[in-house]
Motif scaffolding. Sequence first.
Motif, PDB file in Angstrom:
ATOM      1  N   GLY A 163       0.644  -1.620  -0.023  1.00  0.00           N
ATOM      2  CA  GLY A 163       0.062   0.055   0.210  1.00  0.00           C
ATOM      3  C   GLY A 163       0.660   1.327   0.203  1.00  0.00           C
ATOM      4  O   GLY A 163       2.047   1.462   0.317  1.00  0.00           O
ATOM      5  N   SER A 164       0.168   2.219  -0.243  1.00  0.00           N
ATOM      6  CA  SER A 164       0.669   3.922  -0.209  1.00  0.00           C
ATOM      7  C   SER A 164       0.605   4.347   1.082  1.00  0.00           C
ATOM      8  O   SER A 164       0.138   3.937   1.968  1.00  0.00           O
ATOM      9  N   SER A 165       1.799   5.280   1.384  1.00  0.00           N
ATOM     10  CA  SER A 165       1.599   6.299   2.755  1.00  0.00           C
ATOM     11  C   SER A 165       1.403   7.339   2.480  1.00  0.00           C
ATOM     12  O   SER A 165       1.167   7.816   3.419  1.00  0.00           O
ATOM     13  N   ALA A 166       0.941   7.995   1.319  1.00  0.00           N
ATOM     14  CA  ALA A 166       0.854   8.626   0.488  1.00  0.00           C
ATOM     15  C   ALA A 166      -0.084   8.786  -0.462  1.00  0.00           C
ATOM     16  O   ALA A 166       0.534   8.074  -1.567  1.00  0.00           O
ATOM     17  N   TYR A 167      -1.023  10.097  -0.867  1.00  0.00           N
ATOM     18  CA  TYR A 167      -1.133   9.754  -2.187  1.00  0.00           C
ATOM     19  C   TYR A 167      -0.124  10.707  -2.851  1.00  0.00           C
ATOM     20  O   TYR A 167       0.745  10.662  -2.965  1.00  0.00           O
ATOM     21  N   VAL A 168      -0.444  10.334  -4.964  1.00  0.00           N
ATOM     22  CA  VAL A 168       0.677  10.987  -5.610  1.00  0.00           C
ATOM     23  C   VAL A 168       0.210  11.911  -6.232  1.00  0.00           C
ATOM     24  O   VAL A 168      -1.107  12.064  -6.655  1.00  0.00           O
TER      25      VAL A 168
END
Length: 378
Positions: free
Chosen positions: A261-266
């Motif tokens: 998963g991501s730690s923040a949006y892109v």
Amino acid sequence: NNPNSGWWTYKLTGNPINNNKWFDYPKLAVSNNELYITGNLFSNNPGGVFDQAILYQIQKNNGYSGASISWQYWSNIPGTPFTLLPVSWGQSGNYGPGCYLVASIPGGGSSVKLYDLTDDMTATNEQLNYYSVPTSAYSPAGDASQQGTSCLLDNGDCRTLSGFYLNGKVHFVFHSDVGSGWNGINYNRLDVNTKTNQRSTFGSVGNSDYSYPTVVSYATNPTDASVMIGFGRSSSGMLPEIRAVNCDNGMNWSNSTFIKGSSAYVSYTSSTKERWGDYTGSTRMHNSTNPSVWINGMFGNSNNRWDTWIAEIHDNEVGIKEYTTKNTGKIYPNPVVENFSVEFILESATQLTIEVMDASGKMIKSLYHGKAQQGVNI
């Protein structure tokens, strides 16, 4: 011929027609004797205007010793494909002479394109045969949302992204609309003898976008058509993540499995839309007794940029299951009004996902993606 020793490097012109065009979207495959590279040619107009797809045909053998290689190219390909995909043999070994290639219609349609390169370039009667194969209608869907931002992820079009050839069938994938503008996986098995296509889709209408799939054989013999498919998932209620799903010999889908998963949006090149799916792929571990594959995909880091994650996926069975280790767990207070705590015990550290779902199975909110420790977790 030995990946642990030295490598010979060759450069091919990106403009073999010598018509002031440039080359992009490369795809690659191998047969017994040759290497194939396809790509799209674009003009130098502002933004680049698509001219045509081309196919490089390259003899392999001399390249293993650093000798001069012989090659030729195919242009003005019938059917005017965009992003033409050559396909390698899906398990250990190769096939040939020649190879198969496929292409879907980027803007959608009710057919796919099959190409049969009939022989090696040394043959005197080599041909590139083209067939339009009917299939169920498909079309592009919308772009994907991300949690915490209005910046969308670009889902592009329905071009073919990944595939392989095995036991008389070309397996290939792309993403397309699976309902109400939501993207899902469009998985195809094209019979090269009967020129017929079998298709199955996998998606989550009204929940999240499943995009940029990559497919690889997930079996140990050519008669088993089981595959593993990696893909990206995102929605307004979650950050972008990498997942995998198995489709078995009978085209039955497993539950998808969380990978990263991501730690923040892109959001770093634009406030409205970001590219997605560029750095995705998959490959088999050819010397594994049981099916085992590597899948790479994209996730957002803390700087709102893309990173690439590579994962090995394997199981003792043909297929894939959710890796959840159950022991003891509880949610308190019970019943829950607003705030609550989750306590559970794991026999070993594992990746897990915690999501809130409604009664229909729709995800309301993603609470956690990551690795939980062995023992008690709260």
